[in-house]
Design a protein around this motif. Structure first.
Motif, PDB file in Angstrom:
ATOM      1  N   ARG A  94      41.294  43.935  41.631  1.00 54.08           N
ATOM      2  CA  ARG A  94      41.988  44.345  40.330  1.00 54.08           C
ATOM      3  C   ARG A  94      43.133  45.306  40.452  1.00 54.08           C
ATOM      4  N   ASN A 103      43.335  39.327  41.546  1.00 56.38           N
ATOM      5  CA  ASN A 103      42.612  38.844  40.368  1.00 56.38           C
ATOM      6  C   ASN A 103      43.225  37.824  39.574  1.00 56.38           C
ATOM      7  N   LYS A 106      43.570  34.731  41.657  1.00 57.86           N
ATOM      8  CA  LYS A 106      41.920  33.939  41.860  1.00 57.86           C
ATOM      9  C   LYS A 106      41.964  33.064  40.668  1.00 57.86           C
ATOM     10  N   ALA A 107      42.378  33.711  39.392  1.00 59.17           N
ATOM     11  CA  ALA A 107      42.349  33.055  38.175  1.00 59.17           C
ATOM     12  C   ALA A 107      43.144  31.632  38.292  1.00 59.17           C
ATOM     13  N   SER A 337      40.605  48.852  32.377  1.00 60.01           N
ATOM     14  CA  SER A 337      40.626  47.246  31.956  1.00 60.01           C
ATOM     15  C   SER A 337      42.068  46.972  32.078  1.00 60.01           C
TER      16      SER A 337
ATOM     17  N   ARG B   6      46.198  34.467  31.831  1.00 59.43           N
ATOM     18  CA  ARG B   6      45.240  33.776  32.262  1.00 59.43           C
ATOM     19  C   ARG B   6      43.634  34.422  31.764  1.00 59.43           C
ATOM     20  N   ILE B   7      42.982  33.405  31.627  1.00 62.58           N
ATOM     21  CA  ILE B   7      41.569  33.999  31.506  1.00 62.58           C
ATOM     22  C   ILE B   7      40.940  34.794  32.746  1.00 62.58           C
ATOM     23  N   LEU B   8      40.679  35.850  32.895  1.00 66.09           N
ATOM     24  CA  LEU B   8      39.809  36.719  34.103  1.00 66.09           C
ATOM     25  C   LEU B   8      38.383  36.730  33.899  1.00 66.09           C
ATOM     26  N   LEU B   9      37.776  36.746  35.104  1.00 65.07           N
ATOM     27  CA  LEU B   9      36.213  36.706  34.917  1.00 65.07           C
ATOM     28  C   LEU B   9      35.712  38.077  33.823  1.00 65.07           C
ATOM     29  N   LEU B  17      37.510  44.229  28.364  1.00 64.69           N
ATOM     30  CA  LEU B  17      38.501  42.982  28.089  1.00 64.69           C
ATOM     31  C   LEU B  17      37.806  42.042  27.300  1.00 64.69           C
ATOM     32  N   GLU B  20      38.701  42.895  23.737  1.00 63.20           N
ATOM     33  CA  GLU B  20      40.285  42.581  23.523  1.00 63.20           C
ATOM     34  C   GLU B  20      40.536  41.309  23.390  1.00 63.20           C
ATOM     35  N   GLU B 333      34.965  43.695  35.119  1.00 63.38           N
ATOM     36  CA  GLU B 333      33.973  42.962  35.281  1.00 63.38           C
ATOM     37  C   GLU B 333      32.834  43.550  36.052  1.00 63.38           C
TER      38      GLU B 333
END
Lengths: 361, 339
Positions: A94, A103, A106-107, A337, B6-9, B17, B20, B333
């Motif tokens: 991250r 991260n 990866k997405a 986050s 993008r959507i992250l885990l 997250l 949010e 995560e």
């Protein structure tokens, strides 16, 4: 839990805290060099147990935090190569680079896998002979021998598609540089796991040259308080020296086998530290002999120009000059986050530890 | 601050997250009075009835684990969401997304477990749906369950926690982190053999007894993803009270602590599937603990802290060694596909 509960015994803790209170006269600043110590200190709420005379400050011992943003950018660039798998410790995933992170890659579909050990990375390499596995080597003397073992293992087993991208660093140059830079300290709580590998010799200069004490500490509350007490006694008596509190793990000579592996695979080179700049002989590059396993030698990538975030004071925090709470981004623009600086990402980062456990103290 | 494009885990972690994402995407588009309350179950007044309505999807990996399977989770999770709102769960739906090639025997096992759990909980599965997708386009099986229940008038304020007041005690029905660490231990890339099992269980009968024992329960929530830390943070967030937890009163199994130490997890942030945090007026706290202890799921029930008028909006922990620190929500995560 055996071997842990003994070091979290409330009565022992209270007793040690009382002794510290009794012995501590001068106002002092002690630096815990290691990020693992920072986390433990915040998690157990240690500052609330110490007298006002003692201030603990966090040091440069969080590997992710002191690494150059370029390290992330280059790893991201490797991940974008079509035949590369990145096998990394979870900590790195991250950490924001200049425009992306592992991260986010990866997405976006890049093959990035979290491993708990370099040996898992080797396994991935064996299972994917048509791919190249890049293991970003990060950390100090604690994890460098593991990366070295990975390379030695790969050589022995004839695994040719395994590369290490080394950002490994060694601790003593940074500890010396801090004092040379004029950071005002009275003693070091020295890293327990680094010392397990190195032994005590690497700290010998610190009492001699800088007149500062070093106590090698364990990671439990009793360890930490006992180490503080040992430092307080050294300071009050004016006799700085290197002592081991973490005797159940650290031997004066260290781990000779691990040292041997490190020395055979790596060689010292100048390296860049966040907050401290380039320190001579502080980085571990992969030696010529093992260049077949060196990602920097084997892969060509174009890396975007490094962009540092404005306003992030990670550098000052890593030098112990400022506390995370002095940063105007702390808990506003920068949070775990949505981290701006690496110190907010890593579990061992000072900002992360403060955010999680000490935000409003 | 970087915008995630993008959507992250981490968006599915139940932590910051996720919050949010819910706020910026879902609430933004679906906004209405009921949804915006963001309680575990929506409370709907239909004619003279107060109904609770909730939904949850289950994607746990592995699908079979010590102490349960994805089917047990799919019943218990949804039943618990209704029960913690103070409702009596009645009916469930079950939707299956199945990967082509999935073994029929496994599907049968999962549905048999669901049948058993539903019977134990006293609910009925009244509608369902099946979709099969190409091999590789979903991982084995995903389940969605929705549930409805009736909410007695006297329990109407429990979900919102609007009656919470300083002095109220905070109670948990047993040890934390069992589910998360069981899943972690069983994930095939970690060779840990520990004698632990998921705490996955329907809590509605125990909760019913709690509500019979006391009419001064001011809040309940099941502590799933994000662990008890996330629930405790939610209780005080933006409120004019705080809370304090005594760390050494919070039950944690030895094996769970061991795995947490080994892997660097804090059990306060590890997922549970059979734990409820109950806030109750001080004078009724012992009654609630006693009611819990009558059930298998509440044998280790304990008072772990209380609501305070101090440090408003914040949760605090007196650490086991006598130190003090804050409790915060899970950020990023911790473990994807935990439930």
């Amino acid at each position: 839990m055996k071997y842990i509960d003994e070091y979290r015994d409330k009565n022992l803790v209270i007793n040690l805290a009382e002794q510290i209170r009794k012995e501590s006269k001068k106002e002092i600043k002690l630096m815990e060099v290691c990020g693992g110590h920072t986390m433990a200190i915040q998690k157990f709420g240690i500052p609330a147990l110490l007298p006002e005379t003692i201030k603990l400050i966090s040091g440069p011992g969080c590997p992710v935090c002191v690494s150059d943003r370029k390290f992330i950018d280059q790893t991201v660039a490797y991940s974008r190569l079509s035949n590369v798998i990145i096998a990394t410790y979870g900590d790195l995933i991250r950490v924001p680079g200049s425009s992306s992170s592992l991260n986010e890659e990866k997405a976006a579909g890049k093959d990035i896998r979290i491993v708990y050990s370099v040996l898992d990375a080797l396994k991935i390499a064996e299972q994917n002979p048509d791919k190249i596995v890049v293991f970003p080597g990060i950390g100090f003397e604690t994890t460098a021998p593991a990366s070295a073992a990975g390379i030695l293992n790969a050589e022995k087993r004839g695994i040719k598609n395994f590369l290490v991208y080394s950002s490994h660093k060694i601790m003593p140059p940074a500890m010396a540089a801090l004092i040379d830079e004029g950071v005002n300290l009275n003693g070091y709580i020295a890293p327990g796991h680094v010392s397990t590998i190195t032994g005590t010799a690497i700290y010998a200069d610190i009492p001699k040259k800088y007149n500062l004490g070093c106590v090698i500490a364990g990671f439990e509350p009793v360890d930490l308080l006992q180490s503080v007490l040992m430092l307080v006694k050294q300071i009050e008596s004016g006799k700085p020296k290197v002592e081991i509190q973490y005797k159940r793990v650290v031997k004066p000579e260290g781990n000779i086998i691990a040292q041997g592996m490190m020395n055979s695979v790596f060689e010292l080179r100048p390296d860049w530290w966040r907050g401290l700049g380039v320190l001579p002989g502080s980085g571990l590059g992969i030696s010529e002999k093992y260049s077949a396993f060196d990602a920097e030698k084997q892969l060509q990538v174009e890396v975007e120009p490094t962009k540092e975030d404005k306003g992030c004071i990670c550098g000052e925090i890593l030098k112990g000059l400022k506390s995370p709470k002095d940063c105007k981004l702390f808990a506003t623009a920068c949070s775990p986050s949505d981290p701006v600086g690496a110190c907010m990402v890593s579990n061992e980062g000072a900002c992360h530890a403060y955010y999680k456990y000490n935000r409003n103290l | 601050m970087r915008k995630n494009d993008r959507i992250l885990l981490g968006h599915g972690s139940g932590g910051q997250l996720s919050h949010e994402l819910i706020k910026n995407v879902f609430i933004k588009n679906f906004s209405n009075t009921e949804l915006n309350k963001q309680t575990d179950s929506a409370i709907l007044k239909i004619e003279d009835l107060n109904l609770c309505f909730t939904t949850d999807s289950y994607v746990v990996d592995p699908i079979f684990f010590s102490g349960g399977n994805i089917g047990k989770l799919a019943i218990a999770g949804t039943v618990n969401d209704l029960a913690v709102a103070g409702a009596k769960p009645l009916y469930l739906s079950a939707g299956f997304i199945i990967e082509e090639g999935f073994p029929m025997d496994d599907l049968v096992k999962i549905t048999e477990t669901m049948k058993e759990e539903a019977q134990k909980a006293g609910i009925t599965i009244v509608t369902g749906d099946t979709k099969v997708v190409d091999r590789g386009k979903a991982d084995k099986v995903f389940i969605n369950t929705s549930g409805i229940g009736i909410l007695p008038k006297k329990n109407k304020e429990i979900a919102s926690g609007s009656k919470i007041k300083p002095g109220d005690k905070i109670i948990i029905n047993g040890s934390i982190g069992d589910h998360g660490m069981t899943i972690m231990a069983e994930r095939n890339d970690l060779n840990i053999s520990a004698k632990i099992g998921s705490d996955c269980a329907c809590l509605n009968h125990m909760i019913n007894d709690i509500l019979n024992a006391s009419d001064k329960v001011s809040f309940m929530r099941d502590a799933t993803r994000g662990g008890i830390a996330t629930v405790l943070t939610e209780i005080v967030s933006d409120k004019d009270f705080g809370l304090i937890i005594e760390e050494d009163q919070v039950p944690v199994k030895e094996a769970v602590r061991g795995i947490c130490e080994l892997l660097g997890f804090d059990p306060f942030y590890v997922a549970n599937e059979g734990k409820v945090i109950v806030v109750v007026a001080s004078e009724d706290a012992e009654k609630v603990v006693a009611a819990m202890k009558n059930h298998k799921e509440g044998k280790e029930a304990a008072i772990i802290g209380e609501i305070t008028s101090e440090h408003k909006g914040k949760g605090w922990i007196n650490t086991g060694i006598g130190g003090k620190r804050i409790i915060d929500m899970l950020a990023g995560e911790q473990l994807p596909r935990i439930c």
